[in-house]
Write a protein that holds these residues in place. Structure first.
Motif, PDB file in Angstrom:
ATOM      1  N   HIS A   1       0.833  -0.715  -0.565  1.00 44.45           N
ATOM      2  CA  HIS A   1       0.402   0.034   0.166  1.00 44.45           C
ATOM      3  C   HIS A   1       0.981   1.154  -0.373  1.00 44.45           C
ATOM      4  N   THR A   2       0.752   2.119  -0.573  1.00 41.99           N
ATOM      5  CA  THR A   2       1.694   3.698  -0.811  1.00 41.99           C
ATOM      6  C   THR A   2       0.824   4.649  -1.194  1.00 41.99           C
ATOM      7  N   LEU A   3       1.714   5.587  -0.280  1.00 44.70           N
ATOM      8  CA  LEU A   3       1.408   7.502  -0.143  1.00 44.70           C
ATOM      9  C   LEU A   3       2.242   7.784  -0.844  1.00 44.70           C
ATOM     10  N   VAL A   4       1.510   8.389  -2.347  1.00 45.41           N
ATOM     11  CA  VAL A   4       2.427   9.113  -3.343  1.00 45.41           C
ATOM     12  C   VAL A   4       2.576  10.731  -3.237  1.00 45.41           C
ATOM     13  N   GLU A   5       3.664  11.439  -3.066  1.00 41.19           N
ATOM     14  CA  GLU A   5       3.945  13.027  -3.097  1.00 41.19           C
ATOM     15  C   GLU A   5       3.295  13.396  -4.530  1.00 41.19           C
ATOM     16  N   LYS A   6       2.440  14.741  -4.195  1.00 45.50           N
ATOM     17  CA  LYS A   6       1.944  15.032  -5.126  1.00 45.50           C
ATOM     18  C   LYS A   6       3.166  15.474  -5.939  1.00 45.50           C
ATOM     19  N   PRO A   7       2.882  16.115  -7.586  1.00 44.55           N
ATOM     20  CA  PRO A   7       1.274  15.025  -8.079  1.00 44.55           C
ATOM     21  C   PRO A   7       1.585  13.676  -8.540  1.00 44.55           C
ATOM     22  N   ILE A   8       1.169  13.399  -8.832  1.00 43.71           N
ATOM     23  CA  ILE A   8       0.859  11.832  -9.446  1.00 43.71           C
ATOM     24  C   ILE A   8       1.625  10.749  -9.983  1.00 43.71           C
ATOM     25  N   ALA A   9       2.142  12.272 -10.809  1.00 39.43           N
ATOM     26  CA  ALA A   9       3.264  11.471 -11.900  1.00 39.43           C
ATOM     27  C   ALA A   9       3.325  12.597 -12.698  1.00 39.43           C
ATOM     28  N   ASP A  10       4.447  12.881 -13.592  1.00 39.70           N
ATOM     29  CA  ASP A  10       4.753  13.751 -14.508  1.00 39.70           C
ATOM     30  C   ASP A  10       3.184  14.067 -15.934  1.00 39.70           C
ATOM     31  N   ASP A  11       2.515  13.038 -15.668  1.00 40.71           N
ATOM     32  CA  ASP A  11       2.037  13.392 -16.777  1.00 40.71           C
ATOM     33  C   ASP A  11       0.705  12.486 -16.767  1.00 40.71           C
ATOM     34  N   VAL A  12      -0.431  12.981 -16.909  1.00 41.98           N
ATOM     35  CA  VAL A  12      -1.857  12.165 -17.099  1.00 41.98           C
ATOM     36  C   VAL A  12      -2.224  10.593 -17.149  1.00 41.98           C
ATOM     37  N   GLU A  13      -1.394  10.440 -18.674  1.00 46.63           N
ATOM     38  CA  GLU A  13      -1.192   8.632 -18.824  1.00 46.63           C
ATOM     39  C   GLU A  13      -0.391   8.009 -18.093  1.00 46.63           C
ATOM     40  N   SER A  14       0.957   8.400 -18.033  1.00 46.68           N
ATOM     41  CA  SER A  14       2.055   7.637 -17.040  1.00 46.68           C
ATOM     42  C   SER A  14       0.807   7.722 -15.304  1.00 46.68           C
ATOM     43  N   GLY A  15       0.033   8.844 -14.720  1.00 46.71           N
ATOM     44  CA  GLY A  15      -0.516   9.030 -13.436  1.00 46.71           C
ATOM     45  C   GLY A  15      -1.793   7.392 -13.982  1.00 46.71           C
TER      46      GLY A  15
END
Length: 339
Positions: free
Chosen positions: A87-101
């Motif tokens: 289980h993981t909490l990632v600091e924002k933003p989720i990713a560099d771009d929407v597709e990767s997120g």
């Protein structure tokens, strides 16, 4: 005896050190290792072992993890942890771009794991009070939500601009406070410091419920400001999220004898209230909510990965608008895709 959850931390830089401090203090969890190729420069975690990478962290047998690396490393770390059923909490933003997120969000959903994103403003006591009071109708119909977030440039940020690093906070908190998605945005950006990415953005738009929104965000100010202003038919709420304060400027009910002034103002000035309430550290409250979610409790305040993808889609629409000279871009279609 309740089993302690075994936690790992990926990245122990400026943000990660605060995660380490809190994880080392919380009940019900044991911080067993930190992954950072640069070691532990801040000396946090109380002597917790430091490994070089995520795989070394996974090898310690962890139940949950926090990813507090630069944005460009979020996807790789999150997918590795998902593959290990962590289980993981990632600091924002989720990713560099929407597709990767979206890839990350889909993988956590497919595996039935808790995946959360560190939109910590949801746990700011002033914004929690604001959301509850708006939902209670204290502002009446909400007309506008405006935010200002400005400060000096953070030297640690080099892989994204001010939009993805900071505007994600404002977009998420605005939608969360209003309980309405974005319908569309237009924006302007500026590059004043000679860096690759934008260091200033001004966003205007509307929510699906008709609320007008404005966000002014920059890394060019010698002072720090974190303000959210909500204007409604009954008055205006002002949340100073840096201090955790909330005030309400009520529309007055007294008849003004000076008719010309009354006509000019449109509304009259009423009472001003500064609310008193408990002020907990937002990051601690967020991590406690994450731990509760891992334990099976439903957490409505915690930002899901799907919500974070929607937030990033709005920010990317704003950047696309700025690139197109401020053209209004509807976000409704992209938001629906991210749902």
């Amino acid at each position: 005896m309740t089993k302690l959850l075994r936690a790992g931390l990926v990245g122990v830089g400026m943000m990660g050190r605060h995660h380490a401090r809190i994880l080392a203090e919380l009940d019900g969890v044991e911080l067993v290792a930190i992954a950072d190729p640069a070691g532990n420069p801040h000396g946090v975690g109380g002597g917790v072992p430091v490994v070089d990478d995520v795989q070394g962290l996974i090898a310690r047998g962890i139940d949950l993890a926090v990813v507090a690396t630069p944005t460009r490393f979020h996807v790789e770390a999150a997918l590795a942890l998902a593959a290990a059923d962590v289980h993981t909490l990632v600091e924002k933003p989720i990713a560099d771009d929407v597709e990767s997120g979206r890839v990350v969000a889909d993988e956590f959903r497919r595996r039935g794991l808790v995946g959360a994103i560190g939109h910590v403003e949801r746990f700011n006591p002033a914004l929690q009070q604001l959301r509850a009071r708006i939902a209670n109708g204290d502002a009446g119909d909400v007309y506008q939500i405006a935010t200002r977030r400005q400060s000096t440039f953070p030297a640690r940020i080099g892989d994204v601009g001010v939009a993805k690093d900071l505007a994600t906070h404002d977009v998420d908190l605005t939608s969360w406070v209003a309980q309405s998605e974005y319908a569309g945005v237009s924006a302007q950006t500026a590059h004043k410091s000679g860096r690759e990415h934008e260091d200033m953005i001004a966003i205007s738009g509307a929510l699906e419920d008709g609320t007008v929104v404005n966000h002014l965000i920059n890394w060019l100010s010698p002072m720090k400001e974190r303000v959210t202003v909500v204007t409604g038919e009954r008055g205006t709420f002002i949340a100073d999220t840096a201090a955790g304060d909330l005030s309400f400027f009520a529309n007055g009910t007294a008849v003004m004898e000076w008719e010309s002034v009354s006509t000019f103002r449109g509304v009259s000035e009423g009472d001003v209230t500064r609310f008193a309430f408990a002020k907990r550290e937002p990051l601690r409250a967020e991590l406690e909510a994450f731990l509760s979610a891992v334990g099976g409790s439903e957490q409505t305040e915690l930002s899901s990965m799907d919500e974070a993808v929607r937030t990033l889609s709005v920010v990317e629409a704003a950047l696309a608008s700025a690139e197109a000279g401020g053209t209004f871009i509807s976000t409704s279609e992209e938001v629906r895709r991210a749902r």
